[in-house]
Design a protein around this motif. Structure first.
Motif, PDB file in Angstrom:
ATOM      1  N   GLU A  95       0.812  -1.212   0.000  1.00  0.00           N
ATOM      2  CA  GLU A  95       0.000   0.000   0.000  1.00  0.00           C
ATOM      3  C   GLU A  95       0.851   1.270   0.000  1.00  0.00           C
ATOM      4  OE1 GLU A  95      -3.072  -0.221   2.978  1.00  0.00           O
ATOM      5  OE2 GLU A  95      -3.432  -2.328   2.513  1.00  0.00           O
ATOM      6  N   GLU A  96       2.152   1.102  -0.068  1.00  0.00           N
ATOM      7  CA  GLU A  96       3.111   2.199  -0.171  1.00  0.00           C
ATOM      8  C   GLU A  96       2.948   3.245   0.928  1.00  0.00           C
ATOM      9  OE1 GLU A  96       2.996   3.639  -4.221  1.00  0.00           O
ATOM     10  OE2 GLU A  96       3.787   1.740  -4.980  1.00  0.00           O
ATOM     11  N   HIS A  97       2.870   2.768   2.167  1.00  0.00           N
ATOM     12  CA  HIS A  97       2.818   3.661   3.318  1.00  0.00           C
ATOM     13  C   HIS A  97       4.208   4.007   3.831  1.00  0.00           C
ATOM     14  CE1 HIS A  97      -1.501   3.599   3.837  1.00  0.00           C
ATOM     15  NE2 HIS A  97      -1.515   2.278   3.906  1.00  0.00           N
ATOM     16  N   GLY A  98       5.205   3.238   3.426  1.00  0.00           N
ATOM     17  CA  GLY A  98       6.553   3.432   3.938  1.00  0.00           C
ATOM     18  C   GLY A  98       7.399   4.304   3.039  1.00  0.00           C
ATOM     19  N   ASN A  99       8.551   4.643   3.562  1.00  0.00           N
ATOM     20  CA  ASN A  99       9.553   5.387   2.810  1.00  0.00           C
ATOM     21  C   ASN A  99      10.763   4.486   2.635  1.00  0.00           C
ATOM     22  OD1 ASN A  99       8.172   8.003   2.885  1.00  0.00           O
ATOM     23  ND2 ASN A  99       8.578   7.911   5.072  1.00  0.00           N
ATOM     24  N   LEU A 100      11.167   4.255   1.389  1.00  0.00           N
ATOM     25  CA  LEU A 100      12.381   3.499   1.124  1.00  0.00           C
ATOM     26  C   LEU A 100      13.566   4.394   1.461  1.00  0.00           C
ATOM     27  CD1 LEU A 100      13.758   0.944   0.084  1.00  0.00           C
ATOM     28  CD2 LEU A 100      13.658   1.925  -2.201  1.00  0.00           C
ATOM     29  N   CYS A 112      10.920   2.640   6.239  1.00  0.00           N
ATOM     30  CA  CYS A 112      10.510   3.262   7.484  1.00  0.00           C
ATOM     31  C   CYS A 112       9.078   3.754   7.346  1.00  0.00           C
ATOM     32  CB  CYS A 112      11.425   4.421   7.846  1.00  0.00           C
ATOM     33  SG  CYS A 112      13.095   3.879   8.297  1.00  0.00           S
ATOM     34  N   PHE A 113       8.314   3.506   8.381  1.00  0.00           N
ATOM     35  CA  PHE A 113       6.913   3.898   8.433  1.00  0.00           C
ATOM     36  C   PHE A 113       6.789   4.905   9.562  1.00  0.00           C
ATOM     37  CE2 PHE A 113       7.338  -0.229   6.606  1.00  0.00           C
ATOM     38  CZ  PHE A 113       6.446  -0.250   5.549  1.00  0.00           C
ATOM     39  N   ASP A 114       6.478   6.160   9.211  1.00  0.00           N
ATOM     40  CA  ASP A 114       6.441   7.238  10.189  1.00  0.00           C
ATOM     41  C   ASP A 114       5.028   7.403  10.735  1.00  0.00           C
ATOM     42  OD1 ASP A 114       9.111   7.608   9.668  1.00  0.00           O
ATOM     43  OD2 ASP A 114       8.800   9.307   8.319  1.00  0.00           O
ATOM     44  N   ASP A 119      -3.308   6.775  13.981  1.00  0.00           N
ATOM     45  CA  ASP A 119      -3.852   6.386  12.675  1.00  0.00           C
ATOM     46  C   ASP A 119      -4.041   4.875  12.709  1.00  0.00           C
ATOM     47  OD1 ASP A 119      -4.282   5.573  10.026  1.00  0.00           O
ATOM     48  OD2 ASP A 119      -2.875   7.049   9.208  1.00  0.00           O
ATOM     49  N   PRO A 120      -5.248   4.408  13.055  1.00  0.00           N
ATOM     50  CA  PRO A 120      -5.470   2.967  13.197  1.00  0.00           C
ATOM     51  C   PRO A 120      -5.122   2.160  11.948  1.00  0.00           C
ATOM     52  CG  PRO A 120      -7.329   4.198  14.081  1.00  0.00           C
ATOM     53  CD  PRO A 120      -6.433   5.189  13.395  1.00  0.00           C
ATOM     54  N   VAL A 121      -5.338   2.707  10.775  1.00  0.00           N
ATOM     55  CA  VAL A 121      -5.019   1.981   9.539  1.00  0.00           C
ATOM     56  C   VAL A 121      -3.511   1.804   9.409  1.00  0.00           C
ATOM     57  CG1 VAL A 121      -5.108   2.050   7.012  1.00  0.00           C
ATOM     58  CG2 VAL A 121      -7.130   2.696   8.360  1.00  0.00           C
ATOM     59  N   LEU A 122      -2.757   2.883   9.579  1.00  0.00           N
ATOM     60  CA  LEU A 122      -1.298   2.800   9.488  1.00  0.00           C
ATOM     61  C   LEU A 122      -0.737   1.921  10.602  1.00  0.00           C
ATOM     62  CD1 LEU A 122       1.405   3.610   8.241  1.00  0.00           C
ATOM     63  CD2 LEU A 122       1.330   5.698   9.643  1.00  0.00           C
ATOM     64  N   GLU A 123      -1.276   2.049  11.798  1.00  0.00           N
ATOM     65  CA  GLU A 123      -0.791   1.247  12.919  1.00  0.00           C
ATOM     66  C   GLU A 123      -1.005  -0.241  12.662  1.00  0.00           C
ATOM     67  OE1 GLU A 123      -2.654   2.927  16.401  1.00  0.00           O
ATOM     68  OE2 GLU A 123      -1.723   4.879  16.027  1.00  0.00           O
ATOM     69  N   GLY A 124      -2.165  -0.614  12.139  1.00  0.00           N
ATOM     70  CA  GLY A 124      -2.415  -2.014  11.789  1.00  0.00           C
ATOM     71  C   GLY A 124      -1.465  -2.501  10.712  1.00  0.00           C
ATOM     72  N   TYR A 125      -1.213  -1.642   9.741  1.00  0.00           N
ATOM     73  CA  TYR A 125      -0.303  -1.963   8.647  1.00  0.00           C
ATOM     74  C   TYR A 125       1.113  -2.209   9.177  1.00  0.00           C
ATOM     75  CZ  TYR A 125       1.577  -1.407   3.863  1.00  0.00           C
ATOM     76  OH  TYR A 125       2.188  -1.587   2.648  1.00  0.00           O
ATOM     77  N   VAL A 126       1.566  -1.354  10.096  1.00  0.00           N
ATOM     78  CA  VAL A 126       2.898  -1.508  10.691  1.00  0.00           C
ATOM     79  C   VAL A 126       2.973  -2.812  11.484  1.00  0.00           C
ATOM     80  CG1 VAL A 126       4.484  -0.558  12.430  1.00  0.00           C
ATOM     81  CG2 VAL A 126       3.473   0.945  10.699  1.00  0.00           C
ATOM     82  N   LEU A 127       1.933  -3.130  12.225  1.00  0.00           N
ATOM     83  CA  LEU A 127       1.920  -4.386  12.977  1.00  0.00           C
ATOM     84  C   LEU A 127       2.008  -5.593  12.038  1.00  0.00           C
ATOM     85  CD1 LEU A 127      -0.737  -3.491  15.695  1.00  0.00           C
ATOM     86  CD2 LEU A 127       1.748  -3.683  15.999  1.00  0.00           C
TER      87      LEU A 127
END
Length: 144
Positions: A95-100, A112-114, A119-127
């Motif tokens: 989903e391209e939430h991170g930074n290469l 890296c995911f900042d 942000d529940p969506v981003l937090e779930g994605y990071v988990l």
């Protein structure tokens, strides 16, 4: 090590960006018998929680295992925020939430995911990325 983290959390009273609860969630997820944790604080700059697969060894021969997740609490004039990083070859980012970050994670490519606010969506994605990285490292799929 856990005493250092508890002391850090006790001192972390001001949280204008509201990221402390996600940091404590990350700590809960990463604190398992299969993981070895290191905590390094650079007062006024950042604090790093480093999760390694216990007993997996590493390219450097460390007995502490191989790093699969790095959580930085970054000090900012506007409040702390989190950067959750992985080696690029241990996670996907569909989903391209991170930074290469070329050569940015201990001299290797990383993602890296900042997290700068709840942000529940981003937090779930990071988990999900944490699970993915742990599995890849445990399976020995990490390239040296």
């Amino acid at each position: 090590m856990l005493e250092n983290i508890q002391t850090y959390l006790t001192r972390w009273q001001t949280d204008p960006k509201l990221v402390r609860p996600f940091f404590t969630r990350l700590l809960e997820v990463l604190r398992t018998p299969e993981n070895a944790l290191e905590f390094v604080e650079r007062e006024g700059v950042s604090a790093s929680l480093r999760a390694k697969v216990a007993g997996s060894g590493s390219a450097s021969g460390s007995a502490f295992g191989e790093l699969f997740c790095l959580v930085d609490v970054v000090e900012d004039a506007n409040g702390r925020w989190l950067s959750v990083c992985f080696y690029a070859d241990t996670v996907s980012d569909p989903e391209e939430h991170g930074n290469l970050v070329p050569l940015g994670l201990l001299g290797e490519d990383g993602y890296c995911f900042d997290v700068e606010e709840p942000d529940p969506v981003l937090e779930g994605y990071v988990l999900e990325r944490i699970g993915e990285a742990r599995e890849r490292v445990q399976a020995g799929r990490r390239r040296s």
